[in-house]
Design a protein around this motif. Structure first.
Motif, PDB file in Angstrom:
ATOM      1  N   LYS A   1       0.834  -1.196   0.000  1.00  0.00           N
ATOM      2  CA  LYS A   1       0.000   0.000   0.000  1.00  0.00           C
ATOM      3  C   LYS A   1       0.875   1.254   0.000  1.00  0.00           C
ATOM      4  O   LYS A   1       1.855   1.340   0.742  1.00  0.00           O
ATOM      5  CB  LYS A   1      -0.911   0.014   1.233  1.00  0.00           C
ATOM      6  CG  LYS A   1      -1.878   1.190   1.306  1.00  0.00           C
ATOM      7  CD  LYS A   1      -2.736   1.105   2.555  1.00  0.00           C
ATOM      8  CE  LYS A   1      -3.755   2.243   2.612  1.00  0.00           C
ATOM      9  NZ  LYS A   1      -3.104   3.568   2.734  1.00  0.00           N
ATOM     10  N   ALA A   2       0.515   2.230  -0.820  1.00  0.00           N
ATOM     11  CA  ALA A   2       1.244   3.493  -0.846  1.00  0.00           C
ATOM     12  C   ALA A   2       1.158   4.182   0.506  1.00  0.00           C
ATOM     13  O   ALA A   2       0.096   4.219   1.131  1.00  0.00           O
ATOM     14  CB  ALA A   2       0.673   4.411  -1.926  1.00  0.00           C
ATOM     15  N   GLU A   3       2.293   4.724   0.967  1.00  0.00           N
ATOM     16  CA  GLU A   3       2.318   5.422   2.252  1.00  0.00           C
ATOM     17  C   GLU A   3       2.856   6.849   2.117  1.00  0.00           C
ATOM     18  O   GLU A   3       2.255   7.784   2.624  1.00  0.00           O
ATOM     19  CB  GLU A   3       3.159   4.627   3.249  1.00  0.00           C
ATOM     20  CG  GLU A   3       2.528   3.298   3.614  1.00  0.00           C
ATOM     21  CD  GLU A   3       3.339   2.484   4.609  1.00  0.00           C
ATOM     22  OE1 GLU A   3       2.791   1.504   5.154  1.00  0.00           O
ATOM     23  OE2 GLU A   3       4.526   2.814   4.837  1.00  0.00           O
ATOM     24  N   MET A   4       4.008   7.003   1.446  1.00  0.00           N
ATOM     25  CA  MET A   4       4.590   8.333   1.256  1.00  0.00           C
ATOM     26  C   MET A   4       5.036   8.507  -0.188  1.00  0.00           C
ATOM     27  O   MET A   4       5.675   7.629  -0.764  1.00  0.00           O
ATOM     28  CB  MET A   4       5.790   8.557   2.182  1.00  0.00           C
ATOM     29  CG  MET A   4       5.432   8.726   3.635  1.00  0.00           C
ATOM     30  SD  MET A   4       6.825   9.436   4.586  1.00  0.00           S
ATOM     31  CE  MET A   4       8.078   8.192   4.344  1.00  0.00           C
ATOM     32  N   LEU A   5       4.703   9.669  -0.739  1.00  0.00           N
ATOM     33  CA  LEU A   5       5.068  10.004  -2.107  1.00  0.00           C
ATOM     34  C   LEU A   5       5.891  11.282  -2.099  1.00  0.00           C
ATOM     35  O   LEU A   5       5.543  12.244  -1.401  1.00  0.00           O
ATOM     36  CB  LEU A   5       3.799  10.209  -2.949  1.00  0.00           C
ATOM     37  CG  LEU A   5       3.985  10.725  -4.386  1.00  0.00           C
ATOM     38  CD1 LEU A   5       4.667   9.674  -5.247  1.00  0.00           C
ATOM     39  CD2 LEU A   5       2.620  11.107  -4.978  1.00  0.00           C
TER      40      LEU A   5
END
Length: 330
Positions: free
Chosen positions: A141-145
């Protein structure tokens, strides 16, 4: 074969003319510009004809228009073209005014013709590969971009004065990229901006260096950094997921690396955005044509354009007030 009217004959219009004429399913039927001599020159270069914008929009034989005119004309031209039964691909942003963009959104929707906004970076093969890997669950899952977009040099001050500001003109690409990768708009926008590159930019009411933090309802975080001065050029994306990281680095002029006792030297990044994103412009147009010919969904919509503009408005307000701005409040 889709017959296309190109509205605008400036630098970016030339890029679009190449894309239109390179696609086997589209043809450049006509070109218009505020300065007729510019339209005549571009039309001659691509074997087309120069006409007025009004003539192009009124011509029932023209199926679609590509709008590459100044930003303050975009909403009016989108409305006129869709009312005339034409599909539209319009350069970003939809408008300088969020209120006007939302009005355009309603009118174009009522007209019922497809409108795509030119966020070409979604079509960059490297950024697209990152999105594909994320959607496939390769890093969880994406957390930080983190998005870095540094231009090699600022545009002319005359352009700065009418651009709507860095957040609407430059960072709007990154706002859309964040929405594209994260799959939704953020909850809150926090921005800071400074004038560090050229005092004349500050005198024109703009900033040339900015950072934005986006926070999402589920706790995810995205950061965006822009500057108008990075002589090496810098266009990177990094996504931290629950099970790993995805990164897209800079494209370099060549892959040769020289290693000596003096050090290790490689080629510099591809500097200018027209060179860096030329394949993305072509892929963008091809996707537009494919959607029209298949009656499929557009990969980028007018709704996406308004969403990115709302984020730019929130960032502008936040930078002025020094406070976070909820996107729902703009």
């Amino acid at each position: 074969m889709i017959k296309v009217g190109l509205l605008g004959a400036g630098r970016i219009a030339g890029v679009h003319a190449t894309a239109i004429t390179s696609n086997p399913h589209s043809t450049l039927a006509a070109v218009s510009d505020y300065f007729p001599e510019n339209a005549e020159k571009l039309a001659a270069q691509y074997g087309s004809t120069a006409r007025t914008t009004e003539d192009i929009i009124a011509d029932d034989s023209i199926d679609a228009v590509l709008i590459a005119t100044s930003t303050d004309t975009h909403s009016n031209l989108i409305e006129a073209a869709t009312a005339a039964g034409k599909a539209v691909l319009c350069e970003k942003p939809v408008d300088l005014s969020l209120e006007r963009a939302r009005e355009c959104q309603k009118k174009a929707s009522a007209n019922g013709k497809p409108v795509m906004i030119g966020f070409n970076r979604r079509f960059d093969p490297n950024f697209a590969a990152l999105k594909t890997a994320l959607d496939a669950g390769e890093v969880g899952k994406a957390e930080m971009l983190a998005i870095t977009s540094y231009d090699p040099a600022p545009p002319p001050i005359a352009y700065i004065r009418v651009s709507g500001g860095l957040f609407r003109d430059m960072m709007i690409h990154d706002f859309d990229m964040a929405n594209f990768i994260m799959g939704e708009a953020p909850d809150t926008v926090s921005a800071v901006g400074s004038c560090l590159v050229d005092p004349a930019i500050g005198e024109a009411g703009d900033v040339d260096t900015a950072a934005v933090t986006l926070t999402y309802a589920d706790g995810r975080i995205a950061t965006i950094r822009n500057t108008r001065r990075a002589g090496y050029g810098d266009q990177r994306v990094e996504l931290q997921g629950s099970e790993g990281m995805l990164q897209v680095g800079n494209l370099v002029e060549n892959l040769m690396v020289k290693s000596t006792a003096a050090g290790v030297v490689s080629a510099k990044p591809v500097l200018f955005f027209l060179e860096r994103y030329m394949p993305a412009y072509a892929a963008e147009w091809n996707a537009f044509v494919d959607a029209l010919n298949s009656d499929g969904a557009l990969p980028v919509t007018l709704d996406d354009g308004v969403a990115a503009l709302a984020m730019a408005e929130a960032a502008t307000q936040s930078a002025k007030s020094g406070q976070p701005v909820k996107l729902s409040d703009v």
